[in-house]
Design an enzyme around this catalytic site. Structure first.
Site, PDB file in Angstrom:
ATOM      1  CG  ASP A 148       6.055  12.410   6.410  1.00 39.53           C
ATOM      2  OD1 ASP A 148       7.101  12.516   7.078  1.00 39.53           O
ATOM      3  OD2 ASP A 148       4.921  12.525   6.907  1.00 39.53           O
ATOM      4  N   GLY A 149       7.449  12.308   1.988  1.00 37.71           N
ATOM      5  CA  GLY A 149       7.569  11.729   0.650  1.00 37.71           C
ATOM      6  C   GLY A 149       8.996  11.296   0.348  1.00 37.71           C
ATOM      7  CG  ASP A 193     -13.168  10.762  -9.821  1.00 32.25           C
ATOM      8  OD1 ASP A 193     -14.070  10.430 -10.615  1.00 32.25           O
ATOM      9  OD2 ASP A 193     -12.972  11.934  -9.478  1.00 32.25           O
ATOM     10  NE  ARG A 227     -17.241   7.340 -19.127  1.00 33.02           N
ATOM     11  CZ  ARG A 227     -17.469   6.408 -20.051  1.00 33.02           C
ATOM     12  NH1 ARG A 227     -16.763   6.386 -21.181  1.00 33.02           N
ATOM     13  NH2 ARG A 227     -18.393   5.478 -19.854  1.00 33.02           N
TER      14      ARG A 227
END
Length: 316
Positions: A85-86, A189, A170
């Protein structure tokens, strides 16, 4: 929801787009190129593939020509993606604006989007040459980055966009609005916004929902949110989604925007990402099985004995 099908004329000029890591797709690409050239079809491959003709896995006939993806001509009848699929999504990014239909031949495992499997290469190409293929429209996403009120970057997504922290891990604060109204300020995230086509990619891995093709929606999925009450949300694509990186403001932090895993820019605090539906859809040759049938068959959703139980209950 049934999508309109549009017939594709018999293909006489085809772009082959193999998976980029080489040997996994090169033998199939060689087979496809030879079969097409023998039948008088014009065949092209991306320049970076053509330059690897000395690879023992890649045997291209002399008639196969290289093409620069950055300056792709619009005279192809079909693009054939050989991989997973990528690969299909990467090929789509190059040809969607040219209204070239995309046919996927799955060389991997799941293959939600591909119409044919590895053992069906000749069948797929024969259908293309005989005019037996059709395409469905699949929604794309227009992406704009605004910095200090000015357009800083623009791209189009077939699959998804995500904002994520960089080297410094962070939690980001991402103020998100839908249709001009506040939705949430995600502390996470990162954040994924996906089209229905891309719902089975990063969105699925992050716990987001699978969305049926043909629905005109965006899915907003937080990546590892600080609060479990921040859940994925499905919204109308016509309302549009705006995401602004608002923090953290103290100390060092970095964030990046990535589009379809191909286009990436570093963000500054205050940057606003505007996501809108794209008027020009992707022309995709659909798989015969629905995405839900693929999930059922390959992920075992149906259960070991469910089919037999249903058969028995029908007989009663």
């Amino acid at each position: 929801m049934l999508l309109p099908l549009h017939s594709i004329a018999p293909a006489r000029r085809i772009l082959l787009y193999p998976r980029e890591d080489g040997p996994a797709a090169f033998p199939s690409t060689s087979e496809a190129a030879a079969w097409l050239v023998e039948r008088g079809v014009g065949v092209a491959v991306p320049t970076h593939v053509h330059e690897q003709r000395d690879n023992p896995w890649l045997e291209l006939p002399d008639e196969v020509v290289p093409v620069d993806l950055e300056a792709l001509p619009a005279d192809f009848d079909l693009a054939v993606a050989l991989g997973g699929d990528g690969t299909l999504l990467r090929a789509s990014r190059w040809v969607a604006d040219l209204d070239v239909p995309v046919l996927g031949i799955n060389l991997g495992d799941l293959g939600f989007l591909s119409a044919y499997g590895r053992e069906q290469i000749v069948e797929a190409l024969a259908d293309a040459l005989a005019g037996r293929l059709s395409w469905e429209p699949r929604q794309r996403m227009q992406v704009e980055v605004l910095r200090r009120g000015e357009r800083f970057g623009q791209e189009t997504a077939v699959n998804d966009v995500y904002i994520k922290h960089g080297q410094i891990p962070r939690l980001l604060r991402l103020a998100t609005r839908v249709g001009g109204h506040d939705l949430a300020t995600y502390k996470a995230d990162g954040l994924i916004v996906t089209t229905p086509l891309g719902s089975t990619a990063y969105n699925l891995a992050a716990g987001g929902p699978i969305v049926a093709p043909g629905t005109e929606t965006f899915t907003i999925t937080p990546i590892c949110p600080h609060s479990l009450t921040l859940r994925p949300v499905v919204v109308s694509a016509h309302d549009g989604v705006d995401v602004t990186w608002v923090g953290p403001t103290g100390g060092e932090a970095d964030a990046y925007l990535t589009v379809d895993g191909q286009w990436k820019i570093e963000l500054e605090r205050g940057d606003r990402i505007e996501l809108r539906t794209c008027e020009q859809p992707l022309r995709l040759v659909p798989a015969q099985a629905s995405v839900f049938q693929v999930l059922s068959a390959k992920l075992g959703w149906s259960g070991a004995g469910l089919g037999q139980d249903n058969a028995n209950s029908t007989k009663k």
